[in-house]
Design an enzyme around this catalytic site. Sequence first.
Site, PDB file in Angstrom:
ATOM      1  N   ASP A   1     100.231  34.881 -11.810  1.00 46.80           N
ATOM      2  CA  ASP A   1      99.602  33.895 -12.694  1.00 46.80           C
ATOM      3  C   ASP A   1      99.341  32.593 -11.953  1.00 46.80           C
ATOM      4  O   ASP A   1     100.199  32.128 -11.188  1.00 46.80           O
ATOM      5  CB  ASP A   1     100.557  33.559 -13.853  1.00 46.80           C
ATOM      6  CG  ASP A   1     100.122  34.183 -15.163  1.00 46.80           C
ATOM      7  OD1 ASP A   1      98.918  34.455 -15.334  1.00 46.80           O
ATOM      8  OD2 ASP A   1     101.003  34.386 -16.021  1.00 46.80           O
TER       9      ASP A   1
ATOM     10  N   ASP B   1     103.561  33.439 -15.643  1.00 43.18           N
ATOM     11  CA  ASP B   1     104.139  32.091 -15.758  1.00 43.18           C
ATOM     12  C   ASP B   1     105.146  32.037 -16.912  1.00 43.18           C
ATOM     13  O   ASP B   1     105.768  31.012 -17.166  1.00 43.18           O
ATOM     14  CB  ASP B   1     103.055  31.010 -15.867  1.00 43.18           C
ATOM     15  CG  ASP B   1     102.145  31.195 -17.057  1.00 43.18           C
ATOM     16  OD1 ASP B   1     102.296  32.191 -17.800  1.00 43.18           O
ATOM     17  OD2 ASP B   1     101.267  30.326 -17.258  1.00 43.18           O
TER      18      ASP B   1
ATOM     19  N   GLU C   1      95.953  39.094 -25.294  1.00 44.19           N
ATOM     20  CA  GLU C   1      97.262  38.804 -25.897  1.00 44.19           C
ATOM     21  C   GLU C   1      97.140  38.463 -27.375  1.00 44.19           C
ATOM     22  O   GLU C   1      96.356  37.598 -27.777  1.00 44.19           O
ATOM     23  CB  GLU C   1      97.934  37.641 -25.136  1.00 44.19           C
ATOM     24  CG  GLU C   1      99.320  37.319 -25.685  1.00 44.19           C
ATOM     25  CD  GLU C   1     100.189  36.460 -24.760  1.00 44.19           C
ATOM     26  OE1 GLU C   1      99.796  36.229 -23.600  1.00 44.19           O
ATOM     27  OE2 GLU C   1     101.264  36.036 -25.213  1.00 44.19           O
TER      28      GLU C   1
HETATM   29  O1  KIV Z   1     103.079  35.036 -18.306  1.00 44.42           O
HETATM   30  C1  KIV Z   1     103.127  36.213 -18.709  1.00 44.42           C
HETATM   31  O2  KIV Z   1     104.168  36.890 -18.667  1.00 44.42           O
HETATM   32  C2  KIV Z   1     101.911  36.795 -19.249  1.00 44.42           C
HETATM   33  C3  KIV Z   1     102.055  38.079 -20.013  1.00 44.42           C
HETATM   34  C4  KIV Z   1     102.585  37.770 -21.356  1.00 44.42           C
HETATM   35  C5  KIV Z   1     100.792  38.807 -20.084  1.00 44.42           C
HETATM   36  O3  KIV Z   1     100.868  36.258 -19.102  1.00 44.42           O
END
Ligand code: KIV
Length: 273
Positions: free
Chosen positions: A92, A53, A191
Amino acid sequence: MSKYIVEDTKKITSTRFTAMKAEGKKIAMLTSYDYALARIVDQAGVDSILIGDSASNVMAGNANTLPITLDEMIFYARSVARAVKRAFVICDMPFGTFQVSPNETVRNAIRIVKETGVDAVKLEGGAEIQAHIRAILCAGIPVCGHLGLTPQSINKFGSYGVRAKERAEADKLIEDAKLLDEIGCCGVVLEKIPAQLAAKVAKATRIPMIGIGAGHEVDGQVLVVNDMLGMDPSFKPKFVRHYAHLSETIADAVGQYVSDVKECHFPSLEEQY
Ligand code: KIV
């Protein structure tokens, strides 16, 4: 042809992805959001592609990940899934699509898989959303967790600083990672947490822990593709390495084109009918 284009096109499924930890194989994951780039990223041999996301920031120009909608994520994910032959593709679940109830969560996860063709979904959070994750798993959809700095909670955290530096938050993170392992997630993104804590979590779990700003003693790494390609040279947090300087390369190419057009150097006689 690039020396990094891989010929092994055997699909990485959720079971192959999870087994990589036990096999001692490090996992290389990158984000992608569109067909053209996802095709190159896949052919160059990443094990997994995440439609993050973070599309909200890097594709749509929003200040954070909160505004992106389910329909927008589905559009990006569908474009990526069409391009990918080998990598394990994870999408996501955006803010607001998995917090309300297990029923609503599973309905949204099913929409993502049905309308895009991705292999799995990713959700931010631990014990609080355990029932929601179980509902998705019951529908036969692999789930990747996300702990530590969970950007959808930016308004609660107040900053994008390192998480779990204090004992209580670190203890909860370890318990959450173990729980996600026990209930059957295929992996977890960790993260921006201290490297020592991430190493401890990776040792305490059987499923892959994929780090971003979590040091090297984890089972794999993920970066936002725009960041590692240097699309925005001013964005260089400590955990990002610029493997290319595409902003400069693109500006040079576009600048050359503009000047060629204005000076009648393009097209040439060979470039016309
Ligand atoms: O949204 C995203 O790109 C992520 C990464 C930072 C793991 O969740």
